[in-house]
Design an enzyme around this catalytic site. Structure first.
Site, PDB file in Angstrom:
ATOM      1  N   ASP A   1      -1.717   4.882   0.875  1.00  0.00           N
ATOM      2  CA  ASP A   1      -1.291   3.519   1.193  1.00  0.00           C
ATOM      3  C   ASP A   1      -2.335   2.787   2.030  1.00  0.00           C
ATOM      4  O   ASP A   1      -2.695   1.644   1.723  1.00  0.00           O
ATOM      5  CB  ASP A   1       0.039   3.543   1.960  1.00  0.00           C
ATOM      6  CG  ASP A   1       1.176   4.109   1.126  1.00  0.00           C
ATOM      7  OD1 ASP A   1       1.000   4.208  -0.095  1.00  0.00           O
ATOM      8  OD2 ASP A   1       2.217   4.451   1.697  1.00  0.00           O
TER       9      ASP A   1
ATOM     10  N   GLU B   1      -2.845   7.310  -6.021  1.00  0.00           N
ATOM     11  CA  GLU B   1      -3.227   6.016  -6.598  1.00  0.00           C
ATOM     12  C   GLU B   1      -4.660   5.610  -6.293  1.00  0.00           C
ATOM     13  O   GLU B   1      -5.411   5.239  -7.197  1.00  0.00           O
ATOM     14  CB  GLU B   1      -2.280   4.917  -6.102  1.00  0.00           C
ATOM     15  CG  GLU B   1      -2.600   3.549  -6.684  1.00  0.00           C
ATOM     16  CD  GLU B   1      -1.561   2.497  -6.353  1.00  0.00           C
ATOM     17  OE1 GLU B   1      -1.920   1.314  -6.252  1.00  0.00           O
ATOM     18  OE2 GLU B   1      -0.371   2.846  -6.198  1.00  0.00           O
TER      19      GLU B   1
END
Length: 446
Positions: free
Chosen positions: A103, A341
């Site tokens: 994140d 990600e």
């Protein structure tokens, strides 16, 4: 991702317990004339994580600007008049660190790109500065306020006090803004553009949800859901302007070698033991393993703390790398094992064969997401390369076939896979990058 899929319906519903009906956002009393959301019967499986519809089928939100109403939620594209973009000079990005580096890595890349390439003034609010320091060693975790690479980095501890909100407010991955900041947003004139930056997925429902508007039930504010993605009707991917040029220049200077260079960044659930067994008899290789879960996974199968000579393969622990150094590791490696990600996206920009470990979810819901990406990614590959890629990704994520045979076929096809990956990069790079798409999207809301 598991947390987000579970949270998405509750987030729009004000974080209530999951159920068939709930108010659009938190409010003290339910109101059957307000929007409701309903979970799809498929839960975390294929399809959108929620369906948003008016409680009254005839109810449609009024729209002051051109747009498309979808089940009571405004839908906007990226287009529109971007001439007002210069007015949106000040940006605030809020990040709660859930995964150790995923994140915050995404938020830090976005913040510094907005400053360096678009001239925005960015405050990055982070609840755990110690997680940012490995990615950016200039960060001092003990400081409540500091400036690094032109970004004002603020420690987000509980409620915060600000004189005014920014022109654009990004709530990354539904981290929920402080109440005092929401109040400042409500008082601002003009109102800020409020973005919920979502997780990346290749599933088709992301394009349908991208740009949806969710009016706050009690404050004069509207939040827009912004989905990164691989399709033209999504928010694109993080990519600095000169990234591919710098990659090509760097790779052109790499010396010839007679062994494979492999980077191994994975979760501790990866079948590392099977990979080590396959590497032992494969062609000579050097495997670079960062600290944390990847190194711990290796140490469960090999004695000591390394480095190790494992058959034809040398396995080397490496220090944790800041973001730009990690990019270069991906550029020079012949095969990259990545996770989550941020490293997943950067491996694609590297133009090299890569293997992605997706974050594991309940009921194997992650395999649906993996399949959605593979269908897009492998579509233009030749049959042999596509099959080898799908088998390797599936085996690395706990499926069939066995990993040893999958890795052998993947390594045999790696040059064709690398060519296909570079073509994939070129197609993705023909669209707006995530930062540019955000600027255009927000400007259209002024």
């Amino acid at each position: 991702m598991q947390r987000r899929i579970e949270q998405f319906p509750r987030h729009v519903a004000g974080k209530r317990a999951p159920g068939p009906i709930g108010a659009l956002l938190s409010r003290t009393k339910p109101d059957d004339k307000q929007l409701r959301i309903e979970r799809t019967k498929s839960g975390n499986r294929q399809g959108m994580p929620c369906r948003i519809a008016p409680a009254n089928p005839g109810q449609v939100l009024s729209q002051a600007r051109t747009g498309r109403a979808r089940d009571g939620i405004c839908k906007y594209g990226h287009g529109g008049d971007v001439s007002m973009a210069a007015m949106q000079l000040h940006w605030d990005i809020f990040c709660r660190v859930i995964d150790n580096y995923g994140d915050i890595g995404i938020c830090w890349r976005l913040a510094r790109q907005l400053v360096a390439e678009h001239g925005r003034q960015v405050r990055l609010w982070v609840d755990d500065l110690s997680s940012l320091r490995p990615l950016c060693p200039a960060i001092e975790p003990a400081l409540a306020r500091q400036s690094v690479q032109g970004v004002e980095v603020r420690h987000w501890a509980g409620d915060i006090s600000v004189e005014r909100s920014a022109d654009v407010v990004i709530e990354s991955f539904a981290c929920d803004l402080p109440a005092s900041y929401l109040a400042a947003m409500a008082e601002a004139k003009p109102k800020p553009c409020w973005i919920n930056l979502e997780y990346l997925t290749a599933e088709s429902w992301a394009a349908d949800c991208h740009g949806m508007a969710s009016p706050h039930p009690t404050l004069p504010l509207t939040k827009y859901f912004f989905f990164p993605g691989f399709a033209a009707n999504t928010g694109g991917l993080l990519r600095e302007t000169n990234l591919l040029t710098e990659r090509d220049r760097y790779q052109a200077q790499l010396p010839a070698r007679d062994h494979l260079e492999i980077s191994l960044f994975c979760y501790d659930t990866a079948p590392v033991g099977e990979l080590l067994a396959a590497l032992k008899t494969a062609q000579p290789s050097i495997v670079h393993v960062p600290p944390g879960k990847p190194l711990a996974a290796v140490m469960r199968h090999l004695p000591g703390t390394g480095p190790w000579q494992h058959g034809h393969t040398k396995i080397e622990p490496i220090p944790f790398m800041p973001l730009d150094e990690y990019d270069r590791l991906l550029w020079r490696s012949d095969i990259n094992f990545v996770r989550g990600e941020d490293s997943f996206v950067r491996a694609q920009w590297a133009g090299k064969p890569f293997v992605w470990q997706i974050y594991q979810q309940d009921e194997d819901a992650h395999l649906v997401k993996l399949s959605a990406f593979l269908e897009r990614y492998c579509a233009a590959m030749d049959e042999s390369s596509a099959q080898a890629t799908k088998e390797m990704f599936t085996a690395w994520n706990g499926g069939e076939p066995d990993l040893a045979s999958a890795f052998q076929r993947f390594a045999e096809n790696r040059r064709a896979i690398a060519d296909a990956n570079r073509a994939w990069c070129g197609d993705l790079a023909s669209r707006d990058d995530l930062a540019s798409a955000l600027i255009n999207f927000c400007a259209s809301k002024v």
